[in-house]
Design an enzyme around this catalytic site. Structure first.
Site, PDB file in Angstrom:
ATOM      1  CE  LYS A  68      -4.234  -1.674   0.020  1.00 56.72           C
ATOM      2  NZ  LYS A  68      -4.350  -3.126   0.074  1.00 56.72           N
TER       3      LYS A  68
HETATM    4  C1  LIG Z   1      -5.689  -3.829   0.763  1.00 55.02           C
HETATM    5  C2  LIG Z   1      -7.144  -3.586   0.867  1.00 55.02           C
HETATM    6  C3  LIG Z   1      -7.882  -4.013   1.975  1.00 55.02           C
HETATM    7  C4  LIG Z   1      -7.337  -4.890   3.050  1.00 55.02           C
HETATM    8  O1  LIG Z   1      -6.166  -4.476   3.620  1.00 55.02           O
HETATM    9  P1  LIG Z   1      -5.152  -5.537   4.271  1.00 55.02           P
HETATM   10  O2  LIG Z   1      -4.278  -4.645   5.096  1.00 55.02           O
HETATM   11  O3  LIG Z   1      -4.405  -6.184   3.157  1.00 55.02           O
HETATM   12  O4  LIG Z   1      -5.947  -6.474   5.093  1.00 55.02           O
HETATM   13  C5  LIG Z   1      -9.217  -3.677   2.033  1.00 55.02           C
HETATM   14  N1  LIG Z   1      -9.803  -2.973   1.066  1.00 55.02           N
HETATM   15  C6  LIG Z   1      -9.130  -2.549  -0.021  1.00 55.02           C
HETATM   16  C7  LIG Z   1      -9.840  -1.743  -1.059  1.00 55.02           C
HETATM   17  C8  LIG Z   1      -7.790  -2.868  -0.167  1.00 55.02           C
HETATM   18  O5  LIG Z   1      -7.144  -2.487  -1.263  1.00 55.02           O
END
Ligand SMILES: *Cc1c(COP(=O)(O)O)cnc(C)c1O
Length: 395
Positions: free
Chosen positions: A186
C-alpha cells in the site's frame, strides 16, 4: 502506490528503537519501555495529517474494516451495500460480521454511484461500505447526502487511498468511520497494519476495545482492566507501527512523486482519442497511486492490455478479469463458501449470490485498465512507457 519502494535506514532505525529500548506490545509495560510508544506515535501523526479526531491502529486493513463495522453497530442480519469492484476483504468483513453484503452499481468514478446505492436500499440497510478504489474518490457530496437522508452509516474504505482528499477532507474521514491499510503493497506500509479513522467518540471507544478483547485501557494494570464489551485480538505490534512511523513521515514525498509520475503518463495518453479517463470528482485530491482509463469497448481493452504487455509495460491491471478485485470472478463468494457454516446461512431470505448481476458495472469495468504508478521510476522509465504507448494506442 507502494511505500516499500522507498524503504531506507529510517524504517530500520525505528524497529531497532523498539527492540533496543522499547517493547513489542503496544499497551502497558510502562517500566520496561523507556517511553517508546510507536503505535501511539503513529496514531497521533495520522490524526494530525488527516485532521481527524481519532485514529486507531490494528493489524490489517481487513481487521480495520471488521472493527469499523462492529464499532459502528453493524452486525447480524444488517444489510451493507458494497461495490462489485473492490478487494475481497470488503465482502469478507461483512460476512464475518454476520451481516449481508448487497452489491450495487458503480459509475465511471470506479466507485459506487449514488443511483446504484439508492436502487438497493431496503428497510434492513444499515450501512454503505464505500470503497475508494485505486487512489481516488467518488461523488462524495451526493453519497454523504444520500446516507444522511436514509440514516445509513457511511463506512469509507480508503485502504487504497491513503493521503487522498475530497474538497480538502481526507478520504476515510468524510463518513462516520474509515479504514486504511498499511499492508506490504500500500501507499504507506507497516509490513502489515491498518487503521480505523473516526470523529465519533463512541465508535473510537468501541474500536480500541473491540480490537483488544474488550479491554477498556483505563489505568496502568492490564490485569485489572474492565471489559465493557466482547472483542478479539486485532492489535498491531510495536515493530509494525515503528515501520509506519518512518513511512508516514514520507507521505508528502510519496504523494508528490506519484502525482508527478502520473501526470507525465496521463498527459501522454491524452493524445489518443480512443482513450478516456476515470472520472475524478476532485482531481487535486487524487493520491495518484494508479492511472485508470477506458477504451471504447471490451475487445479493444483486452487488445490494449495484451499489447502493453508485449511492449514491456509491467503492472497493467485489467480488473474485469482479475481474481481478487471483481465480484464476477469470485466463485467462492458467489457460493458463500467458508471452511465451516457461515452466519449468513442462517438468514433465510439472504440473496442468492450466484444470481447477482451488475450490468452497468460490467459495462464500465470491461473497458477499464489501470496502471500502477511507482515511486522508483527514473525519467527513462517514464519515457519508455510513453514510447510504448505510441506503439499500442491509435492516433
Ligand atoms: C488492501 C485492501 C484491503 C485490506 O487491507 P489488508 O491490510 O491487506 O488487510 C481492504 N480494502 C481494499 C480496497 C484494499 O485495497
Amino acid at each position: 502506490m507502494p511505500g516499500f519502494e522507498i524503504f531506507d535506514d529510517s524504517e530500520k532505525q525505528q524497529i531497532a528503537e523498539v527492540m533496543e529500548s522499547g517493547f513489542t506490545f503496544r499497551y502497558n509495560f510502562d517500566g520496561m519501555r523507556n517511553d517508546v510508544w510507536k503505535a501511539r506515535e503513529l496514531e497521533s501523526m495520522i490524526c494530525e495529517t488527516l485532521q481527524v479526531k481519532h485514529a486507531h491502529l490494528v493489524s490489517s486493513g481487513t481487521n480495520a474494516l471488521s472493527t469499523a463495522l462492529a464499532s459502528a453497530g453493524i452486525g447480524a442480519g444488517d444489510e451493507v451495500i458494497v461495490p462489485p469492484f473492490t478487494f475481497v476483504a470488503s465482502v469478507e468483513a461483512i460476512v464475518l460480521a454476520g451481516a449481508i453484503p448487497v452489491f450495487a452499481e458503480i459509475d465511471e468514478t470506479l466507485t459506487l454511484s449514488p443511483e446504484g446505492i439508492e436502487a438497493v436500499i431496503t428497510p434492513k440497510t444499515k450501512a454503505v461500505n464505500f470503497v475508494h478504489m485505486c487512489g481516488s474518490m467518488g461523488k462524495m457530496d451526493e453519497i454523504k447526502a444520500l446516507c444522511d437522508k436514509h440514516d445509513l452509516i457511511l463506512l469509507e474504505d480508503a485502504c487504497q487511498a491513503t493521503g487522498a482528499t475530497y474538497k480538502g477532507k481526507a478520504l476515510g474521514t468524510i463518513g462516520h468511520v474509515g479504514a486504511l491499510s498499511f499492508d506490504s503493497v500500500k501507499t504507506v506500509s507497516c509490513g502489515e497494519g491498518g487503521a480505523i479513522l473516526t470523529n465519533d467518540d463512541t465508535i473510537y471507544n468501541n474500536a480500541h476495545m473491540y480490537s483488544d478483547h474488550g479491554h477498556d485501557h483505563i489505568g496502568m494494570d492490564r490485569g485489572a482492566e474492565g471489559h465493557p464489551i466482547m472483542g478479539s485480538n486485532y492489535r498491531i505490534s510495536e515493530m509494525n507501527a515503528a515501520v509506519g512511523v518512518a513511512q508516514w513521515k514520507k507521505l508528502d514525498r510519496i504523494l508528490d512523486i506519484q502525482r508527478r509520475n502520473k501526470k507525465a503518463l496521463k498527459d501522454a495518453l491524452a493524445q489518443y482519442p480512443e482513450v478516456s479517463f476515470r472520472e475524478i470528482p476532485d482531481e487535486a485530491g487524487d493520491n495518484a497511486g494508479f492511472l485508470s482509463f477506458f477504451l471504447p469497448d471490451e475487445a479493444r481493452a483486452k487488445e490494449v492490455v495484451a499489447a502493453l504487455g508485449a511492449a514491456g509495460v509491467p503492472a497493467v491491471f485489467y480488473w474485469y478479469g482479475n481474481n481478487w478485485h471483481y465480484f464476477k470472478n469470485w466463485t467462492h463468494i458467489q457460493q458463500m463458501k467458508g471452511p465451516a457454516k457461515l452466519p449468513i446461512e442462517l438468514i433465510i431470505d439472504r440473496p442468492d449470490y450466484t444470481q447477482v448481476e451488475t450490468p452497468k458495472s460490467d459495462a464500465i469495468m470491461s473497458r477499464a485498465i489501470s496502471m500502477l504508478i511507482q515511486l522508483s521510476w527514473s525519467n527513462e522509465d517514464i519515457q519508455a512507457r510513453i514510447d510504448a504507448f505510441d506503439k499500442v494506442f491509435k492516433r
